[in-house]
Design a protein around this motif. Structure first.
Motif, PDB file in Angstrom:
ATOM      1  N   UNK A  85       1.161  -1.185   0.190  1.00  0.00           N
ATOM      2  CA  UNK A  85      -0.331  -0.324  -0.079  1.00  0.00           C
ATOM      3  C   UNK A  85       1.268   1.339   0.024  1.00  0.00           C
ATOM      4  N   UNK A  86       1.976   1.111   0.351  1.00  0.00           N
ATOM      5  CA  UNK A  86       3.255   1.800   0.389  1.00  0.00           C
ATOM      6  C   UNK A  86       3.787   2.289  -1.130  1.00  0.00           C
ATOM      7  N   UNK A  87       3.385   1.836  -1.517  1.00  0.00           N
ATOM      8  CA  UNK A  87       3.743   1.809  -2.965  1.00  0.00           C
ATOM      9  C   UNK A  87       2.880   2.259  -4.092  1.00  0.00           C
ATOM     10  N   UNK A  88       2.706   3.639  -4.393  1.00  0.00           N
ATOM     11  CA  UNK A  88       2.093   3.425  -5.994  1.00  0.00           C
ATOM     12  C   UNK A  88       1.975   2.894  -7.167  1.00  0.00           C
ATOM     13  N   UNK A  89       1.505   2.747  -7.831  1.00  0.00           N
ATOM     14  CA  UNK A  89       1.993   2.598  -9.214  1.00  0.00           C
ATOM     15  C   UNK A  89       3.102   3.173 -10.316  1.00  0.00           C
ATOM     16  N   UNK A  90       3.670   3.304 -10.427  1.00  0.00           N
ATOM     17  CA  UNK A  90       4.467   3.859 -11.423  1.00  0.00           C
ATOM     18  C   UNK A  90       5.369   5.526 -10.878  1.00  0.00           C
ATOM     19  N   UNK A  91       5.279   4.699  -8.603  1.00  0.00           N
ATOM     20  CA  UNK A  91       5.779   5.790  -8.274  1.00  0.00           C
ATOM     21  C   UNK A  91       7.112   5.068  -7.292  1.00  0.00           C
ATOM     22  N   UNK A  92       8.150   4.907  -8.136  1.00  0.00           N
ATOM     23  CA  UNK A  92       9.153   4.490  -6.984  1.00  0.00           C
ATOM     24  C   UNK A  92       9.581   4.653  -5.656  1.00  0.00           C
ATOM     25  N   UNK A  93       9.663   3.559  -4.499  1.00  0.00           N
ATOM     26  CA  UNK A  93       9.690   4.135  -3.446  1.00  0.00           C
ATOM     27  C   UNK A  93      11.005   4.052  -2.689  1.00  0.00           C
ATOM     28  N   UNK A  94      11.576   4.645  -1.963  1.00  0.00           N
ATOM     29  CA  UNK A  94      13.173   4.263  -1.335  1.00  0.00           C
ATOM     30  C   UNK A  94      12.906   4.018  -0.015  1.00  0.00           C
ATOM     31  N   UNK A  95      13.075   3.574   0.482  1.00  0.00           N
ATOM     32  CA  UNK A  95      13.158   3.040   1.963  1.00  0.00           C
ATOM     33  C   UNK A  95      12.899   2.379   3.551  1.00  0.00           C
ATOM     34  N   UNK A  96      13.010   2.388   4.166  1.00  0.00           N
ATOM     35  CA  UNK A  96      13.580   1.121   5.262  1.00  0.00           C
ATOM     36  C   UNK A  96      12.151   0.233   5.437  1.00  0.00           C
ATOM     37  N   UNK A  97      12.134  -0.507   5.127  1.00  0.00           N
ATOM     38  CA  UNK A  97      10.946  -1.152   5.558  1.00  0.00           C
ATOM     39  C   UNK A  97      11.156  -2.551   6.150  1.00  0.00           C
ATOM     40  N   UNK A  98       9.892  -3.509   6.976  1.00  0.00           N
ATOM     41  CA  UNK A  98      11.040  -4.335   7.275  1.00  0.00           C
ATOM     42  C   UNK A  98      10.376  -5.777   6.466  1.00  0.00           C
ATOM     43  N   UNK A  99      11.444  -5.998   6.066  1.00  0.00           N
ATOM     44  CA  UNK A  99      11.735  -7.282   5.376  1.00  0.00           C
ATOM     45  C   UNK A  99      13.076  -8.751   6.087  1.00  0.00           C
ATOM     46  N   UNK A 100      12.825  -9.725   6.315  1.00  0.00           N
ATOM     47  CA  UNK A 100      13.347 -10.502   7.054  1.00  0.00           C
ATOM     48  C   UNK A 100      13.736 -10.595   7.507  1.00  0.00           C
ATOM     49  N   UNK A 102      12.984  -7.853   9.537  1.00  0.00           N
ATOM     50  CA  UNK A 102      13.595  -6.604  10.398  1.00  0.00           C
ATOM     51  C   UNK A 102      13.973  -5.315   9.371  1.00  0.00           C
ATOM     52  N   UNK A 103      14.242  -4.638   9.897  1.00  0.00           N
ATOM     53  CA  UNK A 103      14.527  -3.413   8.992  1.00  0.00           C
ATOM     54  C   UNK A 103      15.194  -2.898   7.932  1.00  0.00           C
ATOM     55  N   UNK A 104      15.459  -3.127   6.784  1.00  0.00           N
ATOM     56  CA  UNK A 104      16.388  -2.447   5.603  1.00  0.00           C
ATOM     57  C   UNK A 104      15.809  -2.037   5.221  1.00  0.00           C
ATOM     58  N   UNK A 105      17.062  -1.348   4.517  1.00  0.00           N
ATOM     59  CA  UNK A 105      16.815  -0.257   3.063  1.00  0.00           C
ATOM     60  C   UNK A 105      16.509  -1.324   1.438  1.00  0.00           C
ATOM     61  N   UNK A 106      15.234  -0.574   0.999  1.00  0.00           N
ATOM     62  CA  UNK A 106      15.009  -1.216   0.064  1.00  0.00           C
ATOM     63  C   UNK A 106      14.293  -0.433  -1.348  1.00  0.00           C
ATOM     64  N   UNK A 107      14.288  -0.729  -2.578  1.00  0.00           N
ATOM     65  CA  UNK A 107      14.105   0.226  -2.971  1.00  0.00           C
ATOM     66  C   UNK A 107      12.742  -1.030  -4.364  1.00  0.00           C
ATOM     67  N   UNK A 108      11.293  -0.411  -3.870  1.00  0.00           N
ATOM     68  CA  UNK A 108      10.214  -1.278  -4.567  1.00  0.00           C
ATOM     69  C   UNK A 108       9.251  -0.023  -5.291  1.00  0.00           C
ATOM     70  N   UNK A 109       9.240  -0.941  -6.748  1.00  0.00           N
ATOM     71  CA  UNK A 109       8.051  -0.339  -7.342  1.00  0.00           C
ATOM     72  C   UNK A 109       6.783  -1.300  -8.017  1.00  0.00           C
ATOM     73  N   UNK A 110       6.045  -0.647  -8.132  1.00  0.00           N
ATOM     74  CA  UNK A 110       4.463  -1.649  -8.524  1.00  0.00           C
ATOM     75  C   UNK A 110       4.555  -1.226  -9.894  1.00  0.00           C
TER      76      UNK A 110
END
Length: 442
Positions: A85-100, A102-110
């Motif tokens: 829900x934090x990643x709008x379609x067509x708008x890449x999102x950078x930040x820290x998110x909970x994956x694996x 723990x909190x890790x830096x990610x790049x997410x694209x939808x």
């Protein structure tokens, strides 16, 4: 293949060429290799430890990962679902998110290329902000990959259908077994912890909270998976209707639509994605073949779906010249698509009156379970099986009579007996059963 950042001027052209080359390398890969190749293509401009995706167009495995995130824990479906829900379609999102875990830096694209969206997440090696050119390239590659796989799914390519059905069946059984085991364990744990024989109320309360949360997560996981790989029959038919209307927009052909009925719950019955995709692709292919019959025009086409506990039944009926042949359907890979799912096809063409094509697609995988069911053709006699074989090939009564050296009235008698014994009402339905069960009638 890795690509460099796009620059300006001549560098922009070089960067664009590199992106296109990377896209070709990714898209030409087998389905199971697409995510690893996409990760390799993005490794240079966006260094990352691991990549994960959550996508509805990949029906046999909507959640996939590649690589090794930091630590021993793995990325989970639930973590991507929470991030989506934090990643709008067509708008890449950078930040820290909970994956694996723990909190890790990610790049997410939808991508919104598919109806229910597709999410790609790169678990990055550091927190440094990526320039817009790099995030835009990641977005473009992901849109291309999503569109490519969605087209393969929508066209119901036979090989992909077969792979999807086998993998989906295995995954469903595994999920069901794990779900039952986990739910039984957690339910038992709750029973013990709620026992009055335990006097440590604080510990009991915390344990109950943990167990309840685990049960909620387990059920939510199953619901997320179901939402990605299943859709209601009524909704699936509406998507079919939306794809058919443009085909007839500039013609004089009237399109009549008969969706699954709501009164008996058929419209709400869930269809696996491979069944829905195959049915839509087959109906579109049949409609195109119907429109190309010539020389007499088709003025009206009726398309309907019926869904019961075992099968989806699709009918395409026209008032054209009645010249549609099995060869015309084979040229559009109708039979191949159905065979991949254990489906059947019936063709009833009456010269001067029109054509009825009936399609059946089993809702459950076609395999040992279906083989154990009673063969409906076993009720037919030898001559009836011969007649049914001709029905399955689209032959009319006169042609059958000439081929078997019997009268047309005798053929009509056999056809009536066949319909009665098989429990069907039309020649097309009988032909569909012949193709589904094979044997002498096929």
């Amino acid at each position: 293949m890795e690509f460099a950042e796009a620059g300006t001027g001549a560098g922009t052209e070089t960067g664009a060429a590199a992106v296109l080359a990377a896209a070709v390398e990714v898209i030409r890969a087998p389905l199971a290799e697409i995510l690893p190749r996409l990760s390799a293509a993005l490794a240079g401009p966006a260094p990352h430890h691991a990549v994960a995706e959550l996508s509805s167009e990949c029906t046999y495995a909507p959640f996939k990962t590649h690589g090794d995130p930091v630590g021993d824990r793995r990325i989970t479906n639930a973590e991507l679902a929470a991030l989506a829900p934090s990643v709008p379609a067509g708008q890449p999102w950078q930040g820290r998110a909970r994956v694996a875990g723990t909190e890790l830096p990610v790049l997410a694209v939808s991508s919104d290329v598919v109806p229910r969206g597709a999410l790609l997440v790169l678990v990055r090696t550091d927190d440094s902000a990526l320039p817009p050119a790099v995030t835009a390239l990641a977005q473009t590659l992901w849109d291309l990959v999503t569109a490519h796989r969605d087209r393969m799914t929508a066209e119901a390519v036979p090989g992909v259908l077969a792979q999807s059905r086998v993998a989906a069946d295995t995954r469903a059984r595994t999920i069901a077994e794990l779900g039952d085991a986990h739910e039984a364990t957690l339910t038992g744990l709750l029973g013990v912890l709620r026992s009055r024989a335990l006097d440590d109320s604080t510990a009991r309360g915390r344990a109950v909270d943990l167990a309840v949360s685990a049960l909620v997560d387990l059920r939510a996981e199953a619901e997320r998976d179901q939402a990605l790989v299943e859709e209601p029959a009524g909704q699936a038919f509406e998507r079919l209707a939306d794809s058919l209307r443009p085909l007839l927009r500039h013609s004089q052909v009237r399109l009549d639509l008969a969706p699954p009925e709501e009164k008996d719950g058929a419209a709400d019955r869930l269809l696996s994605a491979d069944v829905a995709n195959a049915a839509r692709a087959v109906v579109r292919a049949v409609l195109l073949a119907v429109l190309e019959q010539g020389p007499e025009p088709v003025r009206r086409v009726h398309v309907g779906w019926k869904v019961d506990d075992r099968e989806l039944h699709a009918t395409v009926r026209d008032d054209g010249p009645g010249a549609l042949s099995r060869d015309a359907l084979a040229a559009r890979r109708v039979g191949e698509r159905l065979a991949a799912l254990g489906g059947g096809l019936g063709l009833d063409a009456v010269p001067g009156w029109g054509t009825t094509v009936t399609v059946t697609v089993p809702l459950a995988p076609h395999g040992p379970q279906q083989a154990r069911q009673a063969d409906p053709l076993s009720a037919l006699g030898a001559r009836e099986l011969e007649v049914l074989g001709h029905l399955a090939r689209g032959h009319r009564n006169r042609a059958i009579a000439q081929e078997l050296h019997i009268s047309e009235s005798t053929v009509k008698f056999h056809v009536a007996n066949i319909l009665g014994k098989l429990g069907v009402t039309t020649r097309g339905e009988a032909a569909a059963l012949a193709h589904t069960w094979g044997g002498a009638a096929a």
